[in-house]
Design a protein around this motif. Structure first.
Motif: not given
Length: 488
Positions: A275, A279, A271
């Motif tokens: 991310k 991003n 996770k």
């Protein structure tokens, strides 16, 4: 008979060549300077780019000896070769002679305002940010530069002199390891990033590696773990403590016998990695999260056409930019296609005096944090569907930190207490690179069908292995990474 033997030998050589081959080399200027981010391409959608040292490595299996290989880079003449002549060596590119620049300056067919207008007008036409699957290679480099460290017990009751000496000895060793450590940590993986929209993505990791000397690990998690181990080692685990830091009581019922070691390992958390990668892709695109506001917010910046160059037959504007307003952060250069007004490449760095996120509570809480020296690049590649997708992204950031806090442990059932002086100062240095090896559009049902694991299973290596990624066209590592080895 001889003719038949020669025919068999030729066929054998042809078949051998068509199987797995690895070509490694270096791309240089005529003046022998390395050319970073040059493209080595076979066919329309297969290739690699050079690293910051100009080095590359590419697998050529599946192609014919008569297939063409092209080496190209913005501002340089394209170099073509037959695959049978493409071997491991140095390749030089000549700078492209620009005979149209003077004509352009005289005629000025487009003003800077017009160029920037068409760039922004065509963003949605040129770039696609949703329902895309990226086949990616990710490399993350991290290390810490310690500037100061001081951990010491200054007050205590219930500790004998030898206990205090042992406690401070352990803290001294932690200080020394922080200040003297020079090792770097490298994390790499290959996988598929499926992006639904700005907020939603899924990551499937096929293969991952970590190069790390555990004895010199200075990650945030490891420093926290080491400090905690020292506390647990010397305090009574059977007692319950009130913990106070500075003016604030942190807790009034901390039992050292509880298992507090279950803090999530962010380095293994899929996770967390997903991310970070998502991003980075979004911030180098043109969504609301873009870091490229020097393109989208033209009021904040001033621009100048520095040159005109070519990539193939495509004319490209070379535009420099710098802050016009105090709210602008970056300076650098970007490259705009004269045909489509797409951004082909953009370089950025914090302008003089600019910093990122910061927190300065040094006088009140003894804490200071500043993001500084941010810089990066992004290169886009045009797909047959007409959209431009990121091909390579790199982003570097220094995170300065300073913590100077007293921490007190008081036994709830007696007057025993221990007071620590905790002071640490340094810079966390981080560099992320993403190479997108291929991309394709996906449907929402395909996205929904994608499954994620919770953890990434890294292979931990004690020395760099040049064979680890032999089946993939990944970014060639820098010399310092190739020299990584854990010494016993």
């Amino acid at each position: 008979m001889l003719k038949k033997s020669l025919t068999i030998l030729f066929l054998f050589g042809y078949i051998y060549f068509s199987f797995a081959q690895q070509v490694s080399g270096k791309v240089l200027t005529i003046a022998n300077e390395p050319i970073q981010f040059a493209t080595i391409q076979i066919g329309e959608n297969y290739g690699v780019i050079t690293n910051e040292e100009g080095n590359f490595s590419i697998a050529t299996d599946g192609f014919k000896p008569t297939d063409s290989v092209y080496i190209s880079c913005l501002g340089y003449e394209k170099s073509g070769h037959l695959l049978k002549d493409f071997v491991s060596k140095e390749y030089k590119l000549a700078e492209q002679v620009n005979e149209l620049y003077e004509v352009y300056l005289t005629n000025k067919p487009l003003t800077l305002d017009s160029i920037m207008y068409y760039v922004n007008r065509n963003l949605k036409k040129n770039y696609k940010n949703n329902l895309v699957e990226y086949n990616i290679f990710s490399r993350r480099t991290e290390y810490i530069v310690g500037k100061d460290a001081d951990f010491e017990i200054d007050k205590s009751t219930g500790f004998k002199k030898k206990q205090l000496e042992a406690f401070n000895k352990d803290f001294d060793e932690l200080e020394t390891s922080l200040l003297n450590n020079k090792s770097k940590q490298y994390t790499e993986f290959v996988g598929k990033l499926n992006i639904k929209d700005e907020e939603s993505s899924k990551l499937e990791v096929d293969k991952a590696i970590r190069l790390l000397d555990e004895r010199n690990n200075q990650s945030v998690e490891k420093l926290t773990e080491k400090a905690k181990e020292i506390v647990l080692k010397h305090l009574d685990k059977d007692k319950v403590y009130t913990v106070k830091s500075g003016l604030f009581k942190m807790s009034d019922s901390v039992s050292l016998n509880e298992d507090n070691s279950k803090m999530e390992d962010t380095m293994n958390s899929l996770k967390f990695i997903r991310k970070m990668v998502h991003n980075m892709v979004e911030s180098h695109g043109f969504s609301s999260k873009t870091i490229l506001n020097f393109i989208t917010d033209t009021r904040k910046y001033e621009y100048e056409i520095k040159d005109i160059t070519f990539i193939g037959s495509e004319m490209v504007y070379v535009i420099s930019y710098a802050p016009r307003r105090s709210s602008a952060d970056f300076e650098g250069t970007f490259y705009v296609s004269n045909q489509t007004f797409a951004i082909l490449k953009a370089d950025y760095k914090f302008a003089k005096g600019r910093v990122g996120e910061k927190l300065n509570l040094k006088l009140v809480l003894g804490v200071k944090y500043i993001e500084q020296n941010k810089k990066g690049s992004v290169i886009y590649k045009k797909h047959p569907d007409g959209y431009y997708y990121p091909n390579y992204m790199t982003d570097q950031l220094d995170r300065y930190f300073y913590v100077d806090r007293p921490i007190k442990f008081k036994d709830n059932n007696s007057s025993e207490k221990v007071a620590f002086d905790f002071k640490i100062e340094g810079v966390f240095k981080e560099k992320n690179e993403i190479l997108i090896m291929s991309e394709r559009e996906i449907t929402e049902s395909e996205y929904n069908a994608t499954k994620e694991k919770r953890k990434i299973d890294y292979e931990e290596l004690k020395a760099f292995d040049p064979e680890f990624w032999k089946d993939y066209n990944v970014l060639e590592p820098l010399k310092e990474m190739k020299e990584f080895k854990v010494e016993y």
